[in-house]
Design an enzyme around this catalytic site. Structure first.
Site, PDB file in Angstrom:
ATOM      1  CG  PHE A  64      -5.850 -77.556 -31.006  1.00 18.88           C
ATOM      2  CD1 PHE A  64      -5.879 -76.185 -31.193  1.00 18.88           C
ATOM      3  CD2 PHE A  64      -4.692 -78.114 -30.462  1.00 18.88           C
ATOM      4  CE1 PHE A  64      -4.797 -75.387 -30.856  1.00 18.88           C
ATOM      5  CE2 PHE A  64      -3.594 -77.324 -30.120  1.00 18.88           C
ATOM      6  CZ  PHE A  64      -3.651 -75.960 -30.322  1.00 18.88           C
ATOM      7  NE  ARG A 103      -1.968 -64.965 -20.735  1.00 19.08           N
ATOM      8  CZ  ARG A 103      -2.492 -65.510 -21.816  1.00 19.08           C
ATOM      9  NH1 ARG A 103      -3.292 -64.830 -22.600  1.00 19.08           N
ATOM     10  NH2 ARG A 103      -2.218 -66.765 -22.129  1.00 19.08           N
ATOM     11  CG  HIS A 148      -7.368 -63.726 -27.592  1.00 25.34           C
ATOM     12  ND1 HIS A 148      -6.308 -64.592 -27.626  1.00 25.34           N
ATOM     13  CD2 HIS A 148      -6.860 -62.510 -27.938  1.00 25.34           C
ATOM     14  CE1 HIS A 148      -5.211 -63.942 -27.991  1.00 25.34           C
ATOM     15  NE2 HIS A 148      -5.530 -62.675 -28.180  1.00 25.34           N
TER      16      HIS A 148
HETATM   17  P1  GTP Z   1      -6.103 -67.174 -26.069  1.00 24.99           P
HETATM   18  O1  GTP Z   1      -6.264 -66.067 -25.082  1.00 24.99           O
HETATM   19  O2  GTP Z   1      -7.386 -67.646 -26.686  1.00 24.99           O
HETATM   20  O3  GTP Z   1      -5.028 -66.883 -27.089  1.00 24.99           O
HETATM   21  O4  GTP Z   1      -5.656 -68.377 -25.193  1.00 24.99           O
HETATM   22  P2  GTP Z   1      -4.274 -68.630 -24.550  1.00 24.99           P
HETATM   23  O5  GTP Z   1      -3.306 -67.519 -24.767  1.00 24.99           O
HETATM   24  O6  GTP Z   1      -4.546 -69.029 -23.164  1.00 24.99           O
HETATM   25  O7  GTP Z   1      -3.865 -69.845 -25.424  1.00 24.99           O
HETATM   26  P3  GTP Z   1      -3.071 -69.903 -26.815  1.00 24.99           P
HETATM   27  O8  GTP Z   1      -2.875 -68.576 -27.419  1.00 24.99           O
HETATM   28  O9  GTP Z   1      -1.886 -70.745 -26.570  1.00 24.99           O
HETATM   29  O10 GTP Z   1      -4.115 -70.730 -27.694  1.00 24.99           O
HETATM   30  C1  GTP Z   1      -5.184 -70.142 -28.381  1.00 24.99           C
HETATM   31  C2  GTP Z   1      -6.377 -71.070 -28.323  1.00 24.99           C
HETATM   32  O11 GTP Z   1      -6.016 -72.334 -28.908  1.00 24.99           O
HETATM   33  C3  GTP Z   1      -6.801 -71.401 -26.894  1.00 24.99           C
HETATM   34  O12 GTP Z   1      -7.765 -70.490 -26.438  1.00 24.99           O
HETATM   35  C4  GTP Z   1      -7.366 -72.800 -27.038  1.00 24.99           C
HETATM   36  O13 GTP Z   1      -8.724 -72.739 -27.479  1.00 24.99           O
HETATM   37  C5  GTP Z   1      -6.539 -73.405 -28.150  1.00 24.99           C
HETATM   38  N1  GTP Z   1      -5.414 -74.182 -27.636  1.00 24.99           N
HETATM   39  C6  GTP Z   1      -4.180 -73.725 -27.299  1.00 24.99           C
HETATM   40  N2  GTP Z   1      -3.373 -74.705 -26.884  1.00 24.99           N
HETATM   41  C7  GTP Z   1      -4.097 -75.831 -26.959  1.00 24.99           C
HETATM   42  C8  GTP Z   1      -3.817 -77.203 -26.683  1.00 24.99           C
HETATM   43  O14 GTP Z   1      -2.711 -77.587 -26.276  1.00 24.99           O
HETATM   44  N3  GTP Z   1      -4.821 -78.109 -26.896  1.00 24.99           N
HETATM   45  C9  GTP Z   1      -6.032 -77.731 -27.378  1.00 24.99           C
HETATM   46  N4  GTP Z   1      -6.932 -78.674 -27.563  1.00 24.99           N
HETATM   47  N5  GTP Z   1      -6.353 -76.445 -27.653  1.00 24.99           N
HETATM   48  C10 GTP Z   1      -5.402 -75.504 -27.448  1.00 24.99           C
HETATM   49 MG    MG Z   2      -2.842 -66.693 -26.778  1.00 28.24          MG
END
Ligand code: GTP
Ligand code: MG
Length: 243
Positions: A64, A103, A148
């Site tokens: 992704f 969060r 985010h």
């Molecule tokens: P952010 O607040 O946006 O950083 O989200 P998060 O902390 O809940 O998630 P993370 O930092 O792990 O991931 C950043 C972004 O990547 C997310 O907002 C999603 O859009 C995308 N993302 C993360 N993990 C996945 C996954 O396992 N699958 C898919 N399709 N997208 C993901």
């Molecule tokens: Mg994150």
């Protein structure tokens, strides 16, 4: 101010939130009256691929990843003719337990899950879009989740220093040590220079206030010593909205 008061995180209001004009709703949900979170810094950013790659470095190589970069840089929500609209709003929020509180209001990463598990959270208003390969087969999904919020305080420090120079934050609200820069630093095509090179960008001049850890990286890099950090992560914020 005690340490708890100084807790800070980075919040990004993503392009889908701007496009759907729900910024007011988000600010209201996160307001100091409801959450105790105060503004320490805020800016409107045209997110370049350079900055997006640094912000999402941990996801590099995942299926992704490319669509995540297209999303945060605004390419998904604004076509070429409207590329001037490609922005996010970056905010540093500060206050006791700001990470946990904001969060929780943002909710789970996946908007489908957010709707099921936490109706009313911000990400419950998001959407999930299939990612297809060249043959039209669904290979993953893109989560358009509006906002985010830093996941932990280590990430928060990395992210705040990636998006904000000390000057963007009022001196008494800065959470990380700073120093005064004594030399010029210019940047061009992945390289650092001490004097002006045609078409280089000026990052820092003598007298500028800089994050201490950033200055250490620049100094090590300039002296060809082992570097404890990434040059691009230092440079990215100085290039924000430059051209
Ligand atoms: P952010 O607040 O946006 O950083 O989200 P998060 O902390 O809940 O998630 P993370 O930092 O792990 O991931 C950043 C972004 O990547 C997310 O907002 C999603 O859009 C995308 N993302 C993360 N993990 C996945 C996954 O396992 N699958 C898919 N399709 N997208 C993901
Ligand atoms: Mg994150």
């Amino acid at each position: 101010m005690d340490k708890k008061q100084l807790e800070q995180i980075l919040v990004l209001i993503k392009p889908d939130a701007l496009k759907n004009s729900i910024t007011g709703f988000i600010f209201s949900q996160l307001s100091e009256f409801h959450t105790g979170a105060r503004f320490a810094g805020a800016k409107v950013v045209n997110v370049t691929r350079f900055l997006a790659e640094e912000h999402y470095a941990e996801h590099r190589g995942k299926v992704f990843y490319e669509s995540l970069l297209d999303y945060i840089t605004g390419v998904v929500h604004y076509p070429e003719e409207e590329k001037w609209r490609r922005r996010v709003i970056a905010i540093v929020y500060q206050g006791p337990d700001v990470l946990k509180t904001l969060r929780a209001i943002a909710g789970p990463t996946n908007p489908h899950q957010a709707r099921e598990e936490k109706p009313g959270c911000i990400r419950a208003l998001g959407t999930v879009v299939p990612i297809k390969d060249a043959n039209g087969n669904v290979v993953d999904s893109r989560m358009d989740n509006l906002i985010h919020t830093s996941a932990n305080y280590e990430d928060a420090e990395r992210e705040i220093k990636l998006w904000f120079v000390p000057h963007d934050i009022p001196p008494l609200m800065r959470a990380y040590p700073t120093e005064i820069c004594a030399t010029h630093y210019y940047y061009k095509d992945g390289r650092l220079y001490g004097t002006y090179e045609p078409e280089s960008s000026l990052l820092l001049a003598p007298g500028d206030v800089v994050w201490k850890t950033d200055l250490e990286i620049l100094q090590s890099y300039a002296r060809n010593k082992p570097v404890k950090g990434k040059l691009n992560a230092v440079v990215a914020k100085y290039l924000i909205n430059k051209n």
